[in-house]
Motif scaffolding. Structure first.
Motif, PDB file in Angstrom:
ATOM      1  N   ASN A 119     -11.350-133.780 -15.596  1.00  0.00           N
ATOM      2  CA  ASN A 119      -9.990-133.684 -16.126  1.00  0.00           C
ATOM      3  C   ASN A 119      -9.899-134.346 -17.504  1.00  0.00           C
ATOM      4  OD1 ASN A 119      -7.100-133.060 -15.855  1.00  0.00           O
ATOM      5  ND2 ASN A 119      -6.857-135.282 -15.764  1.00  0.00           N
ATOM      6  N   SER A 120     -10.532-135.519 -17.642  1.00  0.00           N
ATOM      7  CA  SER A 120     -10.524-136.184 -18.951  1.00  0.00           C
ATOM      8  C   SER A 120     -11.335-135.385 -19.966  1.00  0.00           C
ATOM      9  CB  SER A 120     -11.086-137.601 -18.821  1.00  0.00           C
ATOM     10  OG  SER A 120     -12.438-137.574 -18.412  1.00  0.00           O
ATOM     11  N   PHE A 121     -12.435-134.783 -19.522  1.00  0.00           N
ATOM     12  CA  PHE A 121     -13.222-133.931 -20.414  1.00  0.00           C
ATOM     13  C   PHE A 121     -12.424-132.709 -20.848  1.00  0.00           C
ATOM     14  CE2 PHE A 121     -17.298-135.716 -18.524  1.00  0.00           C
ATOM     15  CZ  PHE A 121     -17.590-136.460 -19.652  1.00  0.00           C
ATOM     16  N   GLN A 122     -11.611-132.174 -19.945  1.00  0.00           N
ATOM     17  CA  GLN A 122     -10.794-131.002 -20.272  1.00  0.00           C
ATOM     18  C   GLN A 122      -9.815-131.326 -21.391  1.00  0.00           C
ATOM     19  OE1 GLN A 122     -10.719-127.789 -19.527  1.00  0.00           O
ATOM     20  NE2 GLN A 122      -8.888-127.543 -20.792  1.00  0.00           N
ATOM     21  N   GLU A 123      -9.246-132.518 -21.355  1.00  0.00           N
ATOM     22  CA  GLU A 123      -8.316-132.919 -22.411  1.00  0.00           C
ATOM     23  C   GLU A 123      -9.033-132.997 -23.764  1.00  0.00           C
ATOM     24  OE1 GLU A 123      -6.642-136.581 -21.118  1.00  0.00           O
ATOM     25  OE2 GLU A 123      -5.499-135.686 -19.461  1.00  0.00           O
ATOM     26  N   GLN A 124     -10.252-133.541 -23.763  1.00  0.00           N
ATOM     27  CA  GLN A 124     -11.019-133.606 -25.006  1.00  0.00           C
ATOM     28  C   GLN A 124     -11.388-132.209 -25.503  1.00  0.00           C
ATOM     29  OE1 GLN A 124     -14.428-136.194 -24.652  1.00  0.00           O
ATOM     30  NE2 GLN A 124     -13.302-137.686 -23.440  1.00  0.00           N
ATOM     31  N   LEU A 125     -11.788-131.358 -24.573  1.00  0.00           N
ATOM     32  CA  LEU A 125     -12.192-130.006 -24.942  1.00  0.00           C
ATOM     33  C   LEU A 125     -11.018-129.209 -25.484  1.00  0.00           C
ATOM     34  CD1 LEU A 125     -14.541-128.023 -24.981  1.00  0.00           C
ATOM     35  CD2 LEU A 125     -13.952-127.341 -22.660  1.00  0.00           C
ATOM     36  N   GLN A 126      -9.848-129.429 -24.894  1.00  0.00           N
ATOM     37  CA  GLN A 126      -8.653-128.729 -25.360  1.00  0.00           C
ATOM     38  C   GLN A 126      -8.349-129.100 -26.811  1.00  0.00           C
ATOM     39  OE1 GLN A 126      -7.075-126.591 -23.206  1.00  0.00           O
ATOM     40  NE2 GLN A 126      -5.809-125.864 -24.904  1.00  0.00           N
ATOM     41  N   THR A 127      -8.567-130.374 -27.143  1.00  0.00           N
ATOM     42  CA  THR A 127      -8.348-130.830 -28.522  1.00  0.00           C
ATOM     43  C   THR A 127      -9.374-130.221 -29.469  1.00  0.00           C
ATOM     44  OG1 THR A 127      -7.463-132.918 -27.684  1.00  0.00           O
ATOM     45  CG2 THR A 127      -8.151-132.853 -29.990  1.00  0.00           C
ATOM     46  N   GLU A 128     -10.629-130.173 -29.023  1.00  0.00           N
ATOM     47  CA  GLU A 128     -11.708-129.637 -29.852  1.00  0.00           C
ATOM     48  C   GLU A 128     -11.502-128.148 -30.150  1.00  0.00           C
ATOM     49  OE1 GLU A 128     -14.496-130.930 -31.182  1.00  0.00           O
ATOM     50  OE2 GLU A 128     -14.063-132.993 -30.576  1.00  0.00           O
ATOM     51  N   LEU A 129     -10.992-127.406 -29.161  1.00  0.00           N
ATOM     52  CA  LEU A 129     -10.871-125.954 -29.303  1.00  0.00           C
ATOM     53  C   LEU A 129      -9.467-125.510 -29.703  1.00  0.00           C
ATOM     54  CD1 LEU A 129     -12.906-124.850 -26.127  1.00  0.00           C
ATOM     55  CD2 LEU A 129     -13.719-125.110 -28.476  1.00  0.00           C
ATOM     56  N   GLU A 130      -8.676-126.457 -30.168  1.00  0.00           N
ATOM     57  CA  GLU A 130      -7.267-126.161 -30.456  1.00  0.00           C
ATOM     58  C   GLU A 130      -7.106-125.045 -31.478  1.00  0.00           C
ATOM     59  OE1 GLU A 130      -3.191-128.628 -31.566  1.00  0.00           O
ATOM     60  OE2 GLU A 130      -5.150-129.631 -31.535  1.00  0.00           O
ATOM     61  N   ASP A 131      -7.955-125.018 -32.481  1.00  0.00           N
ATOM     62  CA  ASP A 131      -7.831-124.025 -33.545  1.00  0.00           C
ATOM     63  C   ASP A 131      -8.904-122.936 -33.464  1.00  0.00           C
ATOM     64  OD1 ASP A 131      -5.699-125.470 -34.659  1.00  0.00           O
ATOM     65  OD2 ASP A 131      -7.099-126.780 -35.736  1.00  0.00           O
ATOM     66  N   SER A 132      -9.586-122.842 -32.340  1.00  0.00           N
ATOM     67  CA  SER A 132     -10.662-121.864 -32.210  1.00  0.00           C
ATOM     68  C   SER A 132     -10.182-120.625 -31.447  1.00  0.00           C
ATOM     69  CB  SER A 132     -11.859-122.483 -31.489  1.00  0.00           C
ATOM     70  OG  SER A 132     -11.567-122.660 -30.116  1.00  0.00           O
ATOM     71  N   PHE A 133     -11.104-119.657 -31.326  1.00  0.00           N
ATOM     72  CA  PHE A 133     -10.804-118.418 -30.606  1.00  0.00           C
ATOM     73  C   PHE A 133     -10.495-118.677 -29.138  1.00  0.00           C
ATOM     74  CE2 PHE A 133     -12.515-115.025 -27.859  1.00  0.00           C
ATOM     75  CZ  PHE A 133     -11.699-113.971 -28.240  1.00  0.00           C
ATOM     76  N   ASN A 259     -23.867-133.389 -27.063  1.00  0.00           N
ATOM     77  CA  ASN A 259     -22.576-134.042 -27.263  1.00  0.00           C
ATOM     78  C   ASN A 259     -21.791-134.093 -25.952  1.00  0.00           C
ATOM     79  OD1 ASN A 259     -21.176-131.525 -26.888  1.00  0.00           O
ATOM     80  ND2 ASN A 259     -21.640-131.002 -29.013  1.00  0.00           N
ATOM     81  N   GLU A 260     -20.693-134.828 -25.973  1.00  0.00           N
ATOM     82  CA  GLU A 260     -19.928-135.064 -24.747  1.00  0.00           C
ATOM     83  C   GLU A 260     -19.381-133.772 -24.149  1.00  0.00           C
ATOM     84  OE1 GLU A 260     -16.908-137.951 -25.151  1.00  0.00           O
ATOM     85  OE2 GLU A 260     -18.282-139.619 -25.512  1.00  0.00           O
ATOM     86  N   ILE A 261     -19.026-132.826 -25.009  1.00  0.00           N
ATOM     87  CA  ILE A 261     -18.483-131.571 -24.506  1.00  0.00           C
ATOM     88  C   ILE A 261     -19.538-130.817 -23.705  1.00  0.00           C
ATOM     89  CG2 ILE A 261     -17.470-129.366 -25.148  1.00  0.00           C
ATOM     90  CD1 ILE A 261     -15.670-131.830 -25.597  1.00  0.00           C
ATOM     91  N   ALA A 262     -20.751-130.754 -24.238  1.00  0.00           N
ATOM     92  CA  ALA A 262     -21.835-130.066 -23.530  1.00  0.00           C
ATOM     93  C   ALA A 262     -22.136-130.755 -22.208  1.00  0.00           C
ATOM     94  CB  ALA A 262     -23.090-130.020 -24.406  1.00  0.00           C
ATOM     95  N   VAL A 263     -22.142-132.080 -22.199  1.00  0.00           N
ATOM     96  CA  VAL A 263     -22.391-132.824 -20.960  1.00  0.00           C
ATOM     97  C   VAL A 263     -21.292-132.546 -19.939  1.00  0.00           C
ATOM     98  CG1 VAL A 263     -22.522-135.150 -19.955  1.00  0.00           C
ATOM     99  CG2 VAL A 263     -23.733-134.634 -22.077  1.00  0.00           C
ATOM    100  N   SER A 264     -20.052-132.443 -20.413  1.00  0.00           N
ATOM    101  CA  SER A 264     -18.945-132.159 -19.498  1.00  0.00           C
ATOM    102  C   SER A 264     -19.076-130.766 -18.889  1.00  0.00           C
ATOM    103  CB  SER A 264     -17.602-132.284 -20.235  1.00  0.00           C
ATOM    104  OG  SER A 264     -17.459-131.252 -21.208  1.00  0.00           O
TER     105      SER A 264
END
Length: 308
Positions: A119-133, A259-264
């Protein structure tokens, strides 16, 4: 004579002045070094000792401790797979209580530890992909977990269908093609777990120990399932490949850092696989699983996780 005395006095004064200047210069250096040390000690130190930096010398005692712990546990995982053919004391029907306890522990690990972490990783990923496809997708991490579950479900169905095929001489044994596909999937699965043994974030050595316990007993359950489906070919090839997969994943983790996203994403995939592999072993009625043992494993492991 007087001139000589004056010259000697002036010469001594010059020497004293030079000495004082040297001492002053040294004191300035010392004060500067003290300032640097104080500033360095005031800087926040990352407590993620479980992450071993690739290509760097391990200088802290904690780094060495986590390195050796990870190596010991990787060898422990490998030994579980290698010795799987000798665990004949674990009965399938009626199902061994140890296997039911193991299933409870694995499920507790997923729902009490992994999913909150995802769940915490999802929040980070959502921020990372905010402006992506991919920003239109809201639950990227959980989709990966679903993919892991679906993948292993498809593999199980392929094994069942293969067993029913009339062309096979032994109806209790899946075909060799299905075996290699099955083992290839679990090879990747084990390699990821070996990698996460090094690169997962642990709050303490106990966190790494609980990771080892949860997945160690899960491996025992997986090995029993694979031996049942593939019999001699698993003993000959499968267990050796899965033994090597753990050590390969650990070795890659020592020298490579994602990176943390890949690990998540890897954690999410493993979570889905664990849920499917546990439920497929516990739910069939013919297994005569022990609900009491399953609950004991789940409740006991949950209590341990809440205590750390």
């Amino acid at each position: 004579m007087i001139n000589t005395s004056i010259q000697l006095f002036e010469h001594q004064n010059k020497k004293l002045s030079a000495t004082q200047m040297t001492e002053q210069y040294l004191n300035e250096i010392i004060r500067g070094a003290d300032t640097v040390c104080q500033a360095a000690s005031a800087m926040p130190v990352q407590q993620d000792y479980a992450r071993i930096e690739p290509g760097k010398v391990l200088c802290r005692k904690e780094d060495h401790m986590y390195f050796w712990l990870s190596m010991i546990f990787a060898i422990g995982f490998a030994l579980i797979h290698y010795c799987s053919k000798y665990m004949s004391f674990l009965k399938e029907t009626p199902r061994s209580k140890f296997l039911s306890i193991s299933a409870g522990i694995a499920v507790a690990y997923v729902f009490v530890h992994l999913l909150p972490e995802l769940n915490s990783f999802q929040e980070q990923l959502q921020t990372e992909l905010e402006d992506s496809f991919w920003s239109f997708t809201e639950h990227h991490i959980y989709i990966i977990a679903l993919i892991g579950l679906v993948l292993f479900y498809v593999l199980e169905r392929m094994v069942k269908v293969s067993k029913r095929t009339d062309k096979l001489s032994d109806p209790n044994k899946a075909g060799s093609g299905v075996f290699w596909l099955h083992i290839a999937s679990f090879f990747v699965y084990n390699s990821i777990i070996g990698y996460l043994l090094v690169r997962e974030e642990y709050e303490s050595p106990l966190g790494m120990l609980f990771y080892f316990l949860a997945l160690g007993v899960h491996f025992i359950t997986n090995d029993r399932s694979l031996r049942r489906d593939h019999q001699q070919i698993y003993d000959k090839y499968g267990r050796l490949l899965l033994t090597g997969a753990i050590l390969l994943g650990w070795f890659i983790g020592i020298f490579t850092e994602l990176n943390e996203i890949a690990v998540s994403l890897l954690n999410a995939f493993i979570a889905g696989g664990i849920v499917l592999n546990v439920l497929k072993e516990e739910l069939p009625e013919e297994r005569e699983s022990s609900i009491g043992s399953f609950l004991l494993g789940a409740a006991g492991y949950t209590a341990l996780l809440l205590l750390i």
